[in-house]
Write an enzyme that holds these catalytic residues in place. Structure first.
Site, PDB file in Angstrom:
ATOM      1  N   GLU A   1      -5.495   2.632   6.483  1.00  0.00           N
ATOM      2  CA  GLU A   1      -5.158   2.508   5.053  1.00  0.00           C
ATOM      3  C   GLU A   1      -5.856   3.646   4.299  1.00  0.00           C
ATOM      4  O   GLU A   1      -5.358   4.161   3.310  1.00  0.00           O
ATOM      5  CB  GLU A   1      -5.659   1.147   4.543  1.00  0.00           C
ATOM      6  CG  GLU A   1      -5.433   0.957   3.053  1.00  0.00           C
ATOM      7  CD  GLU A   1      -5.713  -0.470   2.590  1.00  0.00           C
ATOM      8  OE1 GLU A   1      -5.447  -1.431   3.349  1.00  0.00           O
ATOM      9  OE2 GLU A   1      -6.203  -0.621   1.459  1.00  0.00           O
TER      10      GLU A   1
ATOM     11  N   ARG B   1       0.819  -1.225   0.000  1.00  0.00           N
ATOM     12  CA  ARG B   1       0.000   0.000   0.000  1.00  0.00           C
ATOM     13  C   ARG B   1       0.849   1.270   0.000  1.00  0.00           C
ATOM     14  O   ARG B   1       0.469   2.292   0.580  1.00  0.00           O
ATOM     15  CB  ARG B   1      -0.990   0.027   1.185  1.00  0.00           C
ATOM     16  CG  ARG B   1      -1.902  -1.156   1.266  1.00  0.00           C
ATOM     17  CD  ARG B   1      -2.886  -1.269   0.103  1.00  0.00           C
ATOM     18  NE  ARG B   1      -3.608  -2.509   0.188  1.00  0.00           N
ATOM     19  CZ  ARG B   1      -3.243  -3.615  -0.482  1.00  0.00           C
ATOM     20  NH1 ARG B   1      -2.209  -3.629  -1.299  1.00  0.00           N
ATOM     21  NH2 ARG B   1      -3.937  -4.724  -0.355  1.00  0.00           N
TER      22      ARG B   1
ATOM     23  N   SER C   1     -11.138  -1.792   3.272  1.00  0.00           N
ATOM     24  CA  SER C   1     -10.450  -2.068   4.536  1.00  0.00           C
ATOM     25  C   SER C   1      -9.962  -0.748   5.114  1.00  0.00           C
ATOM     26  O   SER C   1      -9.209  -0.032   4.462  1.00  0.00           O
ATOM     27  CB  SER C   1      -9.232  -2.964   4.303  1.00  0.00           C
ATOM     28  OG  SER C   1      -9.652  -4.179   3.745  1.00  0.00           O
TER      29      SER C   1
HETATM   30  C1  FAD Z   1     -15.756  -1.957  -1.151  1.00  0.00           C
HETATM   31  C2  FAD Z   1     -14.277  -1.663  -1.321  1.00  0.00           C
HETATM   32  C3  FAD Z   1     -13.380  -2.698  -1.494  1.00  0.00           C
HETATM   33  C4  FAD Z   1     -12.017  -2.439  -1.646  1.00  0.00           C
HETATM   34  N1  FAD Z   1     -11.170  -3.483  -1.832  1.00  0.00           N
HETATM   35  C5  FAD Z   1      -9.860  -3.232  -1.985  1.00  0.00           C
HETATM   36  C6  FAD Z   1      -8.953  -4.312  -2.206  1.00  0.00           C
HETATM   37  O1  FAD Z   1      -9.337  -5.467  -2.280  1.00  0.00           O
HETATM   38  N2  FAD Z   1      -7.637  -4.013  -2.342  1.00  0.00           N
HETATM   39  C7  FAD Z   1      -7.178  -2.728  -2.286  1.00  0.00           C
HETATM   40  O2  FAD Z   1      -5.961  -2.533  -2.446  1.00  0.00           O
HETATM   41  N3  FAD Z   1      -8.015  -1.703  -2.066  1.00  0.00           N
HETATM   42  C8  FAD Z   1      -9.329  -1.916  -1.935  1.00  0.00           C
HETATM   43  N4  FAD Z   1     -10.184  -0.869  -1.725  1.00  0.00           N
HETATM   44  C9  FAD Z   1      -9.645   0.500  -1.590  1.00  0.00           C
HETATM   45  C10 FAD Z   1      -9.533   1.287  -2.899  1.00  0.00           C
HETATM   46  O3  FAD Z   1     -10.481   0.846  -3.852  1.00  0.00           O
HETATM   47  C11 FAD Z   1      -8.131   1.232  -3.498  1.00  0.00           C
HETATM   48  O4  FAD Z   1      -7.171   1.777  -2.620  1.00  0.00           O
HETATM   49  C12 FAD Z   1      -8.053   1.970  -4.836  1.00  0.00           C
HETATM   50  O5  FAD Z   1      -6.825   1.695  -5.442  1.00  0.00           O
HETATM   51  C13 FAD Z   1      -8.170   3.497  -4.681  1.00  0.00           C
HETATM   52  O6  FAD Z   1      -8.351   4.054  -5.968  1.00  0.00           O
HETATM   53  P1  FAD Z   1      -9.183   5.407  -6.147  1.00  0.00           P
HETATM   54  O7  FAD Z   1      -9.115   5.793  -7.579  1.00  0.00           O
HETATM   55  O8  FAD Z   1     -10.537   5.279  -5.600  1.00  0.00           O
HETATM   56  O9  FAD Z   1      -8.301   6.402  -5.282  1.00  0.00           O
HETATM   57  P2  FAD Z   1      -8.801   7.600  -4.357  1.00  0.00           P
HETATM   58  O10 FAD Z   1      -9.562   7.066  -3.205  1.00  0.00           O
HETATM   59  O11 FAD Z   1      -9.447   8.639  -5.184  1.00  0.00           O
HETATM   60  O12 FAD Z   1      -7.383   8.118  -3.833  1.00  0.00           O
HETATM   61  C14 FAD Z   1      -6.584   7.298  -2.992  1.00  0.00           C
HETATM   62  C15 FAD Z   1      -5.178   7.891  -2.933  1.00  0.00           C
HETATM   63  O13 FAD Z   1      -4.598   7.819  -4.231  1.00  0.00           O
HETATM   64  C16 FAD Z   1      -4.267   9.125  -4.708  1.00  0.00           C
HETATM   65  N5  FAD Z   1      -4.582   9.174  -6.139  1.00  0.00           N
HETATM   66  C17 FAD Z   1      -5.736   8.853  -6.766  1.00  0.00           C
HETATM   67  N6  FAD Z   1      -5.594   8.967  -8.098  1.00  0.00           N
HETATM   68  C18 FAD Z   1      -4.325   9.375  -8.313  1.00  0.00           C
HETATM   69  C19 FAD Z   1      -3.550   9.694  -9.471  1.00  0.00           C
HETATM   70  N7  FAD Z   1      -4.046   9.587 -10.725  1.00  0.00           N
HETATM   71  N8  FAD Z   1      -2.255  10.098  -9.301  1.00  0.00           N
HETATM   72  C20 FAD Z   1      -1.713  10.206  -8.057  1.00  0.00           C
HETATM   73  N9  FAD Z   1      -2.390   9.926  -6.926  1.00  0.00           N
HETATM   74  C21 FAD Z   1      -3.679   9.519  -7.063  1.00  0.00           C
HETATM   75  C22 FAD Z   1      -5.111  10.106  -3.892  1.00  0.00           C
HETATM   76  O14 FAD Z   1      -4.457  11.356  -3.784  1.00  0.00           O
HETATM   77  C23 FAD Z   1      -5.182   9.374  -2.551  1.00  0.00           C
HETATM   78  O15 FAD Z   1      -4.024   9.613  -1.795  1.00  0.00           O
HETATM   79  C24 FAD Z   1     -11.549  -1.101  -1.590  1.00  0.00           C
HETATM   80  C25 FAD Z   1     -12.469  -0.054  -1.413  1.00  0.00           C
HETATM   81  C26 FAD Z   1     -13.820  -0.313  -1.289  1.00  0.00           C
HETATM   82  C27 FAD Z   1     -14.783   0.827  -1.136  1.00  0.00           C
END
Ligand code: FAD
Length: 308
Positions: free
Chosen positions: A301, A181, A231
């Protein structure tokens, strides 16, 4: 509103790409968060770089989001500009790489589910693990997202990023420093524009069956019927956050409308109308109770944005 800044933005973006006082609850899977002064929806790499350059020159605070699935935004919102990299930057290109492998390059706004489906359509294996993670590719690279034994690190070749002064560069896999992560993107506040991966061909039915199986396991185990950010805590070495929370007797523990999910104790859920303050209080209390019982300090996280 800052009129000067608005006029500068209009040199880079069209009106419909500029949202003012936009509630961030509409852009997070927790469905929580106050407004951002500006929320910008760039459509290409050059617009992102131009925006970052302007924001840096003007010394104005900004933050990049993808699908908001790992974010807890303060009830007061964010006093600054949000750059949302979403559907407008979600092109996918698949081509032959070497004799047997294929290169997949995708814009950072693409949803992992869409990318996983496209990779499956091309009968390539290695990305099935990501099909149920509700994030964008940019967020996934930044977080080195992973599930069921797979992670972004396994197949990524590199990513195009923008630094905080608006300069674009390509980072290869080693440069990205992907760990549990974490990544160089987080350390240096880079912005991911696109990423490329290499995959081998696989059996079409096996790929589909694996994706279906993993998604069924998610539906069985995770409280997908409630808004959450997945999580809430990182996995502490040698333990599972959810088990520690359950063993501390906190299943269903509630603060306001924020609750430790009864289905999966590793998830904090929004039962309806929870505030960011409720979620934060719950997180703080759970960390303390688990620490007092087991001597393990859980690390969130979920990323925090705004004032808490
Ligand atoms: C129901 C559910 C299940 C999930 N299961 C998992 C799982 O199995 N495994 C897992 O790893 N995660 C899981 N997650 C968490 C999440 O989906 C991941 O961490 C995902 O990668 C976040 O992507 P996002 O685009 O939503 O990022 P955001 O939530 O929009 O941002 C997260 C972080 O990434 C940064 N960020 C976003 N986009 C960019 C970019 N283009 N450039 C630079 N920084 C950026 C943001 O600044 C922030 O710090 C889950 C979440 C939910 C709601």
């Amino acid at each position: 509103m800052n009129e000067d800044f608005y006029q500068t933005l209009k040199d880079i973006l069209r009106d419909e790409q500029i949202l003012i006082e936009e509630p961030l609850a509409k852009h997070t899977t927790f469905q929580i968060g106050g407004p951002a002064e500006f929320l910008l929806l760039p459509e290409n790499n050059h617009q992102v770089a131009a925006l970052v350059k302007v924001l840096c020159e003007k010394n104005m605070p900004f933050y990049v989001i993808g699908n908001g699935s790992n974010l807890l935004v303060s009830d007061k919102g964010y006093k600054g500009t949000i750059i949302k990299i979403g559907q407008c930057m979600s092109n996918i290109v698949v081509r032959e790489y070497d004799g047997s492998r294929y290169l997949v390059q995708a814009g950072s706004g693409v949803l992992l589910s869409k990318l996983a489906n496209k990779i499956a359509e091309h009968e390539l294996t290695g990305f099935e693990f990501a099909s149920g993670i509700p994030g964008s590719l940019g967020g996934a690279v930044t977080m080195n997202a992973g599930a069921y034994g797979g992670e972004i690190k396994d197949s990524i070749m590199g990513a195009t990023v923008v630094d905080q002064s608006g300069s674009m560069m390509y980072l290869n896999k080693e440069d990205l420093k992907l760990g549990y992560r974490k990544s160089i993107i987080q350390e240096k506040n880079y912005i991911v524009l696109d990423a490329s991966f290499v995959f081998e061909p696989g059996n079409k039915d096996d790929i589909r069956n694996k994706m279906d199986d993993l998604n069924e396991r998610r539906r069985d185990k995770q409280p997908l019927e409630y808004p959450s950010a997945g999580s809430t805590f990182k996995r502490p070495e040698g333990y599972f956050a959810g088990k520690l929370i359950m063993d501390a007797g906190l299943r269903g523990y509630q603060v306001g409308n924020a609750q430790i999910s009864e289905k999966h104790c590793g998830f904090v859920i929004n039962k309806g109308g929870a505030t960011a303050a409720d979620i934060m209080t719950l997180i703080t209390e759970v960390r303390q109770i688990v620490f007092d019982k087991f001597g393990v300090m859980l690390e969130p996280e979920v990323r925090l944005l705004g004032e808490f």
